[in-house]
Design an enzyme around this catalytic site. Structure first.
Site, PDB file in Angstrom:
ATOM      1  N   LYS A 107     -62.889  17.045  36.518  1.00  0.00           N
ATOM      2  CA  LYS A 107     -62.297  16.247  35.445  1.00  0.00           C
ATOM      3  C   LYS A 107     -61.067  15.511  35.967  1.00  0.00           C
ATOM      4  O   LYS A 107     -60.344  16.052  36.811  1.00  0.00           O
ATOM      5  CB  LYS A 107     -61.837  17.169  34.306  1.00  0.00           C
ATOM      6  CG  LYS A 107     -62.935  17.728  33.446  1.00  0.00           C
ATOM      7  CD  LYS A 107     -62.334  18.583  32.330  1.00  0.00           C
ATOM      8  CE  LYS A 107     -63.398  19.255  31.487  1.00  0.00           C
ATOM      9  NZ  LYS A 107     -64.222  18.317  30.705  1.00  0.00           N
ATOM     10  N   GLU A 162     -70.950  22.759  31.762  1.00  0.00           N
ATOM     11  CA  GLU A 162     -71.103  24.168  32.135  1.00  0.00           C
ATOM     12  C   GLU A 162     -71.286  25.084  30.924  1.00  0.00           C
ATOM     13  O   GLU A 162     -71.899  26.148  31.040  1.00  0.00           O
ATOM     14  CB  GLU A 162     -69.879  24.626  32.945  1.00  0.00           C
ATOM     15  CG  GLU A 162     -68.639  25.044  32.127  1.00  0.00           C
ATOM     16  CD  GLU A 162     -68.034  23.931  31.298  1.00  0.00           C
ATOM     17  OE1 GLU A 162     -68.266  22.757  31.631  1.00  0.00           O
ATOM     18  OE2 GLU A 162     -67.330  24.226  30.312  1.00  0.00           O
ATOM     19  N   ARG A 201     -73.057  24.890  28.202  1.00  0.00           N
ATOM     20  CA  ARG A 201     -74.441  25.125  27.776  1.00  0.00           C
ATOM     21  C   ARG A 201     -75.161  26.048  28.754  1.00  0.00           C
ATOM     22  O   ARG A 201     -76.044  26.806  28.355  1.00  0.00           O
ATOM     23  CB  ARG A 201     -75.161  23.775  27.610  1.00  0.00           C
ATOM     24  CG  ARG A 201     -75.323  23.008  28.881  1.00  0.00           C
ATOM     25  CD  ARG A 201     -75.632  21.532  28.642  1.00  0.00           C
ATOM     26  NE  ARG A 201     -74.434  20.776  28.231  1.00  0.00           N
ATOM     27  CZ  ARG A 201     -74.438  19.482  27.937  1.00  0.00           C
ATOM     28  NH1 ARG A 201     -75.562  18.796  27.989  1.00  0.00           N
ATOM     29  NH2 ARG A 201     -73.324  18.877  27.581  1.00  0.00           N
TER      30      ARG A 201
HETATM   31  N1  BES Z   1     -65.265  21.692  27.655  1.00  0.00           N
HETATM   32  C1  BES Z   1     -65.821  20.396  27.722  1.00  0.00           C
HETATM   33  C2  BES Z   1     -65.874  19.688  26.367  1.00  0.00           C
HETATM   34  C3  BES Z   1     -64.557  19.370  25.717  1.00  0.00           C
HETATM   35  C4  BES Z   1     -63.973  18.122  25.861  1.00  0.00           C
HETATM   36  C5  BES Z   1     -63.903  20.315  24.941  1.00  0.00           C
HETATM   37  C6  BES Z   1     -62.770  17.838  25.255  1.00  0.00           C
HETATM   38  C7  BES Z   1     -62.697  20.024  24.322  1.00  0.00           C
HETATM   39  C8  BES Z   1     -62.139  18.788  24.484  1.00  0.00           C
HETATM   40  C9  BES Z   1     -67.246  20.486  28.258  1.00  0.00           C
HETATM   41  O1  BES Z   1     -67.478  21.517  29.172  1.00  0.00           O
HETATM   42  C10 BES Z   1     -67.507  19.218  28.984  1.00  0.00           C
HETATM   43  O2  BES Z   1     -66.854  18.971  29.943  1.00  0.00           O
HETATM   44  N2  BES Z   1     -68.475  18.447  28.494  1.00  0.00           N
HETATM   45  C11 BES Z   1     -68.813  17.202  29.098  1.00  0.00           C
HETATM   46  C12 BES Z   1     -70.318  17.090  29.114  1.00  0.00           C
HETATM   47  C13 BES Z   1     -70.842  15.959  29.937  1.00  0.00           C
HETATM   48  C14 BES Z   1     -70.538  16.188  31.411  1.00  0.00           C
HETATM   49  C15 BES Z   1     -72.326  15.838  29.722  1.00  0.00           C
HETATM   50  C16 BES Z   1     -68.198  16.093  28.278  1.00  0.00           C
HETATM   51  O3  BES Z   1     -68.118  16.208  27.055  1.00  0.00           O
HETATM   52  O4  BES Z   1     -67.752  15.107  28.865  1.00  0.00           O
HETATM   53 ZN    ZN Z   2     -66.304  23.140  29.003  1.00  0.00          ZN
HETATM   54 MN    MN Z   3     -66.983  21.032  31.128  1.00  0.00          MN
END
Ligand code: BES
Ligand code: ZN
Ligand code: MN
Length: 498
Positions: free
Chosen positions: A279, A351, A353
């Site tokens: 990220k 991750e 899921r």
């Molecule tokens: N933990 C994140 C989702 C999230 C984002 C929670 C902002 C709280 C605030 C999750 O693991 C994630 O990174 N999801 C990705 C999925 C994508 C790579 C398909 C996302 O939402 O960008």
């Molecule tokens: Zn996450």
């Molecule tokens: Mn994530």
């Protein structure tokens, strides 16, 4: 170590005074709730009469409006033994609901907790329903606790004693247990991710289980391997802190024998760096909140056990840290999940899921009547619904409707998104049974839910995406920033109704 459920066994700092006249209560502050229509004939009217009509005069003069969450402190009011009266607005009487009372009481408590106070009394109105009183009590418990875990100079101090002038002492006790569940979830989210990792989260869960009388099983990395939880282990491999799976059980009095009536499942990614699909810094900063689903499940389970609700509950949380260490799982890896389904990894940041795939499979084996999971699963859900609303996804409309009704009854906003079969095509993989992202980013909250659906084996299930509401970057009048305890109240309410 947990402080939240210490209060319930022994120390009682939230008490009910059913028979007391508010003006006779010796307290640092007396909280009076006012609706927009005026002081009326209820509790607010009684305090008004004790003050010789001061409140009514201030309302007539337009100094106090009764608008939602307006707080007006009146210092040294006449005719009242409390050092101040705090008049809190509830908005229009015809709109009054449990959610408004929760926030109003929280707003008052948060304001008063800005400095130490030995005794604070709040005056409930006899026209409130039991649910409304409970949620108000829970709100006051949450409002007086802030984000001070690591601050030398605390911004909030819990009241020595909170006194509710209310006709239903049992409802006050229940509200305080609900507030304790919310505060437990908030504290776990607010704790530094260097202090809360899979092992320490599991230790917290064990302490909470001990205090509330739940059975607990903790699976360490060896047990996880024996149980074929390769999906959880794959996500955890990038961290030097090994994963855990925690299973809690509450067999309520009078609950039917046989399989659990309800399984709660939580995503417990104690920190989400994104893994090799790293990220950017701004998105990573708040990723200690990625265990908010697990925290909500633990908080709700602790409250459900404390209230001895007549339900056979299983609560399971998958705990991992998603990091980039030398053994980290990679893009293109194919993981065989516990269920046997193979997952092609397209993005290590999807991750949650993958972790939930194994937790759901463990729970599925126990044959619960219903499964509800909570997860900070997707940024896409925040794109769809914003910061304050949780997304619902289901394979069973009656279950989803019942959960939505419970959430709304306690003032937690939720909104359902569709699960059309066409979305399934988007998680088809060229090399494995499924891949861990959709095609492109559109509908990302739904493709994530579709992925989870593959692991519930047809059991009635609802997924709650709390990526938005779990964490508040800024304070609100009723709660300090940070973890919010999202879905604790909704889950407790659901467990009561079922
Ligand atoms: N933990 C994140 C989702 C999230 C984002 C929670 C902002 C709280 C605030 C999750 O693991 C994630 O990174 N999801 C990705 C999925 C994508 C790579 C398909 C996302 O939402 O960008
Ligand atoms: Zn996450
Ligand atoms: Mn994530």
């Amino acid at each position: 170590m947990p402080e939240e459920f210490a209060d319930l066994r022994g120390r009682r700092d939230v008490v009910a005074e059913p028979a007391a006249r508010p003006e006779t209560i010796e307290a640092d502050a007396l909280v009076v709730f006012l609706t927009e229509g005026g002081v009326g004939t209820g509790a607010c009217g009684a305090v008004d009469r004790a003050t010789g009509g001061l409140l009514a005069r201030l309302v007539a003069a337009g100094e106090i409006s009764g608008k939602r969450f307006e707080c007006v402190p009146l210092l040294a009011p006449p005719g009242v033994r409390a050092a101040q009266a705090l008049v809190v607005g509830l908005g229009r009487r015809e709109d009054l609901d449990a959610g408004t009372l929760h926030r109003a009481a929280a707003t008052a408590a948060r304001m008063l907790a800005g400095r130490p106070r030995a005794r604070v009394a709040l005056v409930a109105d006899d026209t409130w329903t039991v649910r409304q009183l409970e949620q108000a009590v829970a709100g006051a418990v949450a409002g007086m606790v802030g984000q001070d875990l690591y601050r030398a100079e605390k911004k909030r101090t819990r009241f020595g004693t909170t006194i509710w002038v209310a006709a239903a002492p049992d409802a006050v006790a229940r509200g305080s247990a609900i507030g304790a569940g919310v505060n437990l979830a908030r504290r776990l989210v607010n704790t530094s991710p260097d202090d809360i990792y899979p092992q320490t989260f599991a230790e917290e869960a064990a302490a909470v289980a001990g205090r509330t009388g739940m059975e607990i099983e903790i699976w360490d990395e060896e047990r996880l391997a024996r149980e074929r939880c390769r999906a959880i282990l794959a996500v955890g491999r990038g961290s030097h802190r090994p994963p855990r799976l925690v299973i809690l059980r509450h067999r309520g009095p009078g609950a039917a024998d046989g399989p659990p009536g309800l399984a709660l499942v939580g995503k417990g990614v104690t920190f989400d760096s994104g893994g090799l699909s790293l990220k950017p810094s701004e998105s990573m900063l708040t990723m200690k909140c990625d265990m908010a689903g697990a925290a909500a499940v633990l908080g709700a389970a602790a409250t459900i056990a404390t209230l001895a609700l007549p339900v056979h509950l299983v609560a399971a949380v998958g705990l991992v840290e998603n990091m980039t260490g030398p053994a980290a799982y990679k893009l293109g890896d194919v993981i065989t999940a516990r269920s046997g389904t193979t997952i092609e990894v397209h993005n290590t940041d999807a991750e949650g899921r993958i972790v939930l795939a194994d937790v759901l499979d463990v729970v599925r084996e126990l044959k619960p009547r219903r499964i509800i999971d909570a997860a900070t699963l997707t940024g896409a859900c925040m794109v769809a619904l914003g910061h304050d609303v949780a997304g619902l996804f289901t394979n069973d409309q009656p279950l989803c409707d019942a959960l939505a009704a419970a959430a709304r009854a306690v003032g937690e906003p939720v909104w359902q998104l569709p699960m059309y079969a066409d979305y399934d095509d988007q998680i088809a993989s060229e090399v494995a049974d499924i891949k861990n992202v959709g095609d492109g980013r559109w509908g990302g909250a739904i493709t994530a839910a579709k992925f989870l659906e593959r692991f519930v084996g047809g059991i009635p299930w609802t997924h709650v995406d709390i990526a938005g509401p779990a964490f508040a970057e800024k304070p609100r009048p009723w709660i300090d920033g940070g973890g919010t305890g999202s879905m604790v109240r909704a889950f407790v309410e659901f467990a009561r109704g079922s």
